[in-house]
Design a protein around this motif. Sequence first.
Motif, short mmCIF file in Angstrom:
data_model
loop_
_atom_site.label_atom_id
_atom_site.label_comp_id
_atom_site.label_asym_id
_atom_site.label_seq_id
_atom_site.Cartn_x
_atom_site.Cartn_y
_atom_site.Cartn_z
N PRO A 1 0.81 -1.23 0.00
CA PRO A 1 0.00 0.00 0.00
C PRO A 1 0.83 1.27 0.00
CG PRO A 1 -0.13 -1.09 2.14
CD PRO A 1 0.53 -2.05 1.20
N CYS A 2 2.03 1.21 0.56
CA CYS A 2 2.90 2.39 0.56
C CYS A 2 3.36 2.73 -0.86
CB CYS A 2 4.11 2.16 1.46
SG CYS A 2 3.71 1.92 3.21
N VAL A 3 3.73 1.71 -1.62
CA VAL A 3 4.15 1.92 -3.01
C VAL A 3 2.99 2.45 -3.85
CG1 VAL A 3 4.96 0.78 -5.10
CG2 VAL A 3 5.99 0.22 -2.90
N ILE A 4 1.81 1.86 -3.66
CA ILE A 4 0.64 2.30 -4.43
C ILE A 4 0.28 3.74 -4.08
CG2 ILE A 4 -1.80 1.84 -4.90
CD1 ILE A 4 -1.28 -1.07 -4.23
N ALA A 5 0.36 4.10 -2.80
CA ALA A 5 0.05 5.46 -2.38
C ALA A 5 1.05 6.47 -2.96
CB ALA A 5 0.03 5.56 -0.85
N ALA A 6 2.32 6.10 -2.98
CA ALA A 6 3.33 6.99 -3.58
C ALA A 6 3.07 7.19 -5.06
CB ALA A 6 4.73 6.39 -3.35
N ALA A 7 2.70 6.11 -5.76
CA ALA A 7 2.38 6.23 -7.19
C ALA A 7 1.16 7.11 -7.41
CB ALA A 7 2.14 4.84 -7.78
N TRP A 8 0.22 7.10 -6.45
CA TRP A 8 -0.99 7.93 -6.58
C TRP A 8 -0.64 9.42 -6.59
CZ3 TRP A 8 -3.71 11.20 -3.05
CH2 TRP A 8 -5.00 11.54 -3.47
N PHE A 9 0.26 9.82 -5.71
CA PHE A 9 0.66 11.24 -5.67
C PHE A 9 1.36 11.65 -6.96
CE2 PHE A 9 0.22 10.50 -1.07
CZ PHE A 9 -0.53 11.61 -0.72
N ILE A 10 2.15 10.76 -7.52
CA ILE A 10 2.80 11.06 -8.81
C ILE A 10 1.75 11.16 -9.91
CG2 ILE A 10 4.45 10.20 -10.52
CD1 ILE A 10 5.92 8.79 -8.22
N MET A 11 0.76 10.28 -9.87
CA MET A 11 -0.30 10.30 -10.87
C MET A 11 -1.08 11.61 -10.84
SD MET A 11 -1.73 6.40 -10.45
CE MET A 11 -3.24 6.73 -11.35
N ILE A 12 -1.31 12.16 -9.65
CA ILE A 12 -2.05 13.42 -9.55
C ILE A 12 -1.35 14.51 -10.34
CG2 ILE A 12 -2.68 15.28 -7.96
CD1 ILE A 12 -3.32 13.22 -5.87
N PHE A 13 -0.04 14.56 -10.24
CA PHE A 13 0.73 15.59 -10.96
C PHE A 13 0.51 15.47 -12.47
CE2 PHE A 13 4.63 16.74 -13.22
CZ PHE A 13 4.76 18.07 -12.84
N PHE A 14 0.57 14.25 -12.99
CA PHE A 14 0.44 14.08 -14.44
C PHE A 14 -1.01 14.20 -14.90
CE2 PHE A 14 4.53 11.89 -13.66
CZ PHE A 14 5.32 12.68 -14.48
N VAL A 15 -1.97 13.81 -14.05
CA VAL A 15 -3.37 14.01 -14.41
C VAL A 15 -3.68 15.50 -14.52
CG1 VAL A 15 -5.75 13.78 -13.55
CG2 VAL A 15 -4.22 11.81 -13.53
N ARG A 16 -3.07 16.29 -13.65
CA ARG A 16 -3.26 17.74 -13.73
C ARG A 16 -2.76 18.27 -15.07
NH1 ARG A 16 -0.26 22.35 -12.55
NH2 ARG A 16 -1.49 24.11 -11.77
N ALA A 17 -1.59 17.79 -15.50
CA ALA A 17 -1.06 18.22 -16.80
C ALA A 17 -1.95 17.74 -17.94
CB ALA A 17 0.36 17.67 -16.97
N LEU A 18 -2.47 16.53 -17.83
CA LEU A 18 -3.35 15.99 -18.86
C LEU A 18 -4.69 16.72 -18.89
CD1 LEU A 18 -2.61 12.19 -18.38
CD2 LEU A 18 -1.95 13.60 -20.33
N TYR A 19 -5.12 17.22 -17.74
CA TYR A 19 -6.37 17.99 -17.69
C TYR A 19 -6.28 19.23 -18.58
CZ TYR A 19 -9.98 21.11 -15.89
OH TYR A 19 -11.03 21.98 -15.78
#
Length: 365
Positions: free
Chosen positions: A136-154
Amino acid sequence: MAVEPFLGTRAQRFFIATKAVAVLAIISLVFRLVAEHVDLNKPNYKTIPCYLALFVLAEIFELLMAFDALRLRNVIQLAGILMFHVALVVFAAIQVHETRAALVRTPNCDGSVNYVTCGGRGTLYRKVEHLLIVVPCVIAAAWFIMIFFVRALYYEFGWAIFRIVGANPAMKTMYQFYQVLICLLKFDFFAFTGVTIQLLIVVLSRNSAEFGLTIAAIPVVLMFLIGCGIAVKREIKWLMTFSLFLMLASETYCECQYVVSFGLIDDSLLCVPVYKLVRFYEPGSEEQYETTRATLTVFTIVSILLLLTTFGVGLRCFYDFEKGLYESKTSDTLLLQPKRVARSNNPGEKPNALGQPLEPRMSIE
């Protein structure tokens, strides 16, 4: 504004890169360590292969959803993937408890007494516990990285709906509800498949009739969800009505029996989430679900909420039929594809602002 090609930008490529295989590698290691010491065919140990199967399914599903969202320039689906990723964190955290329930029978003794069934120092559970916590720690870290790129994709995809439906606010709202429904149908299938896999691996006997019916449920439900997607896209009223009826019927056991009485579908082929949820905690059947009750409960509650939400959004989309959105829904994929710049036969001629060659000019001479 030109449409960026599929995986043609850094944000798109890095978003896909967050779907790492590290989590699957850790879970596979846990599976191997446990399989070396216990018989995974025994009922109380089946939660371990179930855990691995669900995560493999989840990672493949999320990867396919990510490719699909980027292909369609669908910001709403990107937001759905973020919520799905949060659900994976919760599921991974629950598995620490589920694995302990499967392995540990005497929590206060150490490995010198019994390496497999004890829960103290030097035991099998203590050996895999750290790996289970890392997931869950690895998945949570990946989630924060995903937020950054989803913002750019938005910002990259934000104008896509304007390209499809124009500047009409009412059309934009109707198209967004349509996108939400299509996205929900995809997550409905994953939730149903997740519950089905757990029942097949952990609970049901391979020699039982229910085992075969549960396997048969997967293509049936898939066809039902595809049919609902076709109905909302093509605005087929009778098919949409039938789909909404099945969604409502599957919420309770009584309605499912009503469907069975008409010979439309077996009650085990439909999700019947409320009925299954009660069975997890009934005195006569609770022991059957002991090692996977928490996971099944979470999946079932999520299925109920998803199905209710899908029904509500489906009603709204049904209300929007024949209001001018048909052309936009049936041609949205074509409108979002990057177009090649047409070249003029005259090598010295420059294209106009839209990237098209200028029309031949008439001479007044």
